[in-house]
Design an enzyme around this catalytic site. Structure first.
Site, mmCIF file in Angstrom:
data_model
loop_
_atom_site.group_PDB
_atom_site.id
_atom_site.type_symbol
_atom_site.label_atom_id
_atom_site.label_comp_id
_atom_site.label_asym_id
_atom_site.label_seq_id
_atom_site.Cartn_x
_atom_site.Cartn_y
_atom_site.Cartn_z
ATOM 1 N N CYS A 26 -41.208 -1.829 -2.211
ATOM 2 C CA CYS A 26 -40.015 -2.502 -2.725
ATOM 3 C C CYS A 26 -40.389 -3.417 -3.893
ATOM 4 O O CYS A 26 -40.705 -2.942 -4.971
ATOM 5 C CB CYS A 26 -39.298 -3.253 -1.599
ATOM 6 S SG CYS A 26 -37.609 -3.759 -2.027
ATOM 7 N N HIS A 113 -38.407 0.989 2.361
ATOM 8 C CA HIS A 113 -39.263 0.310 3.338
ATOM 9 C C HIS A 113 -39.759 1.300 4.392
ATOM 10 O O HIS A 113 -39.041 1.610 5.345
ATOM 11 C CB HIS A 113 -38.496 -0.835 3.997
ATOM 12 C CG HIS A 113 -38.271 -1.993 3.081
ATOM 13 N ND1 HIS A 113 -39.130 -3.059 3.009
ATOM 14 C CD2 HIS A 113 -37.295 -2.232 2.163
ATOM 15 C CE1 HIS A 113 -38.696 -3.916 2.100
ATOM 16 N NE2 HIS A 113 -37.586 -3.429 1.567
ATOM 17 N N GLU A 115 -41.970 0.735 6.574
ATOM 18 C CA GLU A 115 -42.443 0.028 7.769
ATOM 19 C C GLU A 115 -41.355 -0.184 8.813
ATOM 20 O O GLU A 115 -41.625 -0.722 9.903
ATOM 21 C CB GLU A 115 -43.050 -1.328 7.365
ATOM 22 C CG GLU A 115 -42.049 -2.417 6.994
ATOM 23 C CD GLU A 115 -41.537 -2.337 5.571
ATOM 24 O OE1 GLU A 115 -40.915 -3.312 5.115
ATOM 25 O OE2 GLU A 115 -41.734 -1.298 4.905
#
Length: 456
Positions: A26, A113, A115
Site C-alpha cells: 500500500c 493488503h 496480510e
C-alpha cells in the site's frame, strides 16, 4: 497518509540500493515508486474493500496465485507511472498499477493488503515473498510461543506478585492461564464488574473461572462508580479514557491489599496498539483502546502484555495449546469499555438495561441458528435516534437499534455477515415485541475499512 503529505513517514531513499528483497504494501508501494522516480497521484476514485487482481506477466510474487483473485484495498492515492527498472505485474479496476516488480532486483510492491484475511490468496503471496524470494523459514508455533513466554514472564516478574485484569474475554483469559503457568499462585486475577457488561455476563464469568479454570479471582462490583464517572459523557474517546483510567485506579487500589504486587497483566493485542498509538505525529489515532491509550502516564504497577505483538487468531491458537476449553476460545470479542461504546451518546442505567435485553435476544438467536462460530463478532448498538412507530392503536416514539455482525480473522479488516432475510426479520420482530423502548431495528452492512467494527 500520502507520500506527498507534509511530515509523511519517509526513510532514506538509499534503502532500495541495498540489494535485499523488499515488499512494499500500500503506502510502501507508493513510497518505493516515489523514491525510484515513478509518479504517485491522488486518485479520483478512492478504493476501499474488495477488488479483483488481474495478474500481468510472470512475477515470482504471484506464483500459484489465480487470476482475478480477490484482494482488499484501502487507499486514496494511486501510481500513475511506474519507475524505470520496474514493470506492472497486476492491475485492478481502479488501480492501473495494482502491483509492480523490479526487473533486475528483488523489489516488489502491491497496492492491496495481502496480510488480511479478505485477500483470499494473501497468505500465498506473503509465502512467495518470504520463502521463495527471501529464503526464510517459518518456525513460529503456539508451542514455541508458550514455552518462551513462560520463561520470559518468570524472569520479568521475579518474586513479585502479579495482578491480571480479567475481563472474561478470550485475550485476558488466555493471558491469565499463560501467566498462571509461569508463576503459579503468585498470580491474582481481578474481575471488575463495571455494570457495562452483557446480560448476566459477570455471573457466568465467575462460574467459568472458578469451576473450570481454577483461577484465583477477586470480584469487584464497581457498577455505580463507572456510571457516576460516565454521567453526561457522550464523546467516545472521553468514555474510553475515563473507563481506562478508572480501571487502573481500581486495580491499584486492589494491588495495595496484595503484598509485593508489582505487575499488571493485560490481554492487549497488536490491533489495539495499531489503532491506539500514533506511530508518527501526523498519522491518525483511530480510537483509543482502554488498555492502551486509557492508561495514565504514571502507574504504580508495571505492565506484562504477552500478546502485544499477536493477533486474535494467534491468541486463540495459544489458548488451544494451553488446553483452554473451546467455549472460552470461541467467544466473540467484547470491547474493554463494554456497552459504553455500544450506546451512542450519554450512558444511563436505563439505556444499559434496554441494550442488554436486545443484545441478549440477538446473540441467543444466532446461537440457536447454529451460526455463532461463523461470525467473528456480533452485537447490538443503541442509537441516539428515535423514530415514529405504531403499536396497536397507539403512536410510539421510541429508540432505534442497530445490529452488527462481521466476519474476520484478526480484526484488522472485516466484512459484514450475510444473514438470511428471514433470520433478520425474526430477530427484529422479537426485539421490538419483547423490548419496550425499541420500535425500529436496522442492520449495519459496512465493511472495515472504511468503517470500524465497533461504532465508537
Amino acid at each position: 497518509m500520502s507520500v506527498y503529505d507534509e511530515n509523511a513517514p519517509l526513510t532514506d531513499p538509499g534503502i532500495i540500493k541495498l540489494g535485499i528483497p523488499m515488499l512494499g504494501i500500500c503506502y510502501g508501494l507508493q513510497f518505493i515508486c516515489k523514491i525510484s522516480g515513478g509518479k504517485v497521484e491522488r486518485a479520483s476514485d478512492r478504493e476501499y474493500g474488495k477488488a479483483e487482481l488481474k495478474i500481468k506477466g510472470k512475477s515470482k510474487l504471484f506464483e500459484g496465485v489465480s487470476d482475478a483473485s480477490i484482494v482488499w484495498m484501502s487507499h486514496g492515492d494511486y501510481i500513475r507511472d511506474v519507475p524505470e527498472g520496474f514493470e506492472i505485474s497486476g492491475v485492478s479496476s481502479h488501480s492501473p498499477v495494482c502491483a509492480m516488480s523490479g526487473k533486475d532486483n528483488k523489489i516488489y510492491g502491491v497496492q492491496f493488503h495481502p496480510e488480511v484475511m479478505h485477500t483470499t490468496e494473501g497468505s500465498r503471496i506473503i509465502s512467495n515473498f518470504l520463502f521463495g524470494i527471501c529464503g526464510c523459514s517459518g518456525n513460529w508455533t503456539p508451542q514455541n510461543f508458550v514455552e518462551e513466554s513462560i520463561q520470559r514472564i518468570k524472569k520479568t516478574a521475579g518474586k513479585s506478585k502479579v495482578i491480571c485484569a480479567l475481563s472474561g474475554g478470550v485475550d485476558s483469559t488466555v493471558a491469565a492461564v499463560l501467566v498462571q503457568k509461569s508463576i503459579g499462585d503468585h498470580l491474582t486475577c481481578i474481575h471488575i464488574d463495571t455494570g457495562l457488561m452483557r446480560k448476566s455476563e459477570s455471573l457466568l464469568i465467575k462460574k467459568m473461572f472458578d469451576d473450570k479454570l481454577k483461577l484465583n479471582v477477586i470480584y469487584v462490583n464497581a457498577e455505580q462508580k463507572f456510571l457516576d464517572a460516565l454521567q453526561d459523557v457522550s464523546d467516545p474517546e472521553r468514555k474510553r479514557k475515563i473507563i481506562g483510567g478508572l480501571f487502573i485506579k481500581l486495580f491499584e487500589s486492589e494491588a495495595e491489599k496484595i503484598k509485593d504486587a508489582g505487575f499488571l497483566v493485560q490481554g492487549t493485542l497488536y490491533p489495539d496498539v495499531i489503532e491506539s498509538v500514533s506511530v508518527k505525529g501526523a498519522s491518525a489515532t483511530i480510537k483509543t483502546h482502554h488498555n492502551v491509550g486509557g492508561l495514565p502516564e504514571e502507574m504504580n504497577l508495571k505492565l506484562i502484555e504477552p500478546f502485544r505483538e499477536l493477533f486474535k487468531d494467534e491468541v486463540r491458537r495459544v489458548g488451544r495449546e494451553l488446553n483452554i476449553p473451546e467455549e472460552f476460545i470461541d467467544r466473540h470479542p467484547f470491547p474493554g469499555p463494554g456497552l459504553a461504546v455500544r450506546i451512542l451518546g450519554n450512558i444511563t442505567r436505563e439505556k444499559l438495561d434496554l441494550l442488554r435485553e436486545a443484545d441478549d435476544i440477538f446473540i441467543n438467536e444466532i446461537k440457536d441458528a447454529g451460526i455463532y462460530n461463523e461470525i467473528w463478532q456480533a452485537f447490538a448498538v443503541l442509537l441516539p435516534v428515535q423514530s415514529v412507530g405504531v403499536m396497536g392503536d397507539s403512536r410510539s416514539y421510541e429508540n432505534v437499534l442497530a445490529l452488527r455482525a462481521v466476519t474476520s480473522v484478526d480484526g484488522m479488516t472485516a466484512d459484514w455477515y450475510r444473514f438470511q432475510p428471514d433470520f433478520l426479520a425474526h430477530v427484529s420482530n422479537r426485539i421490538i415485541n419483547k423490548v419496550k423502548g425499541i420500535n425500529r431495528v436496522v442492520y449495519d452492512i459496512s465493511s472495515k475499512p472504511p468503517s470500524t467494527i465497533e461504532w465508537e
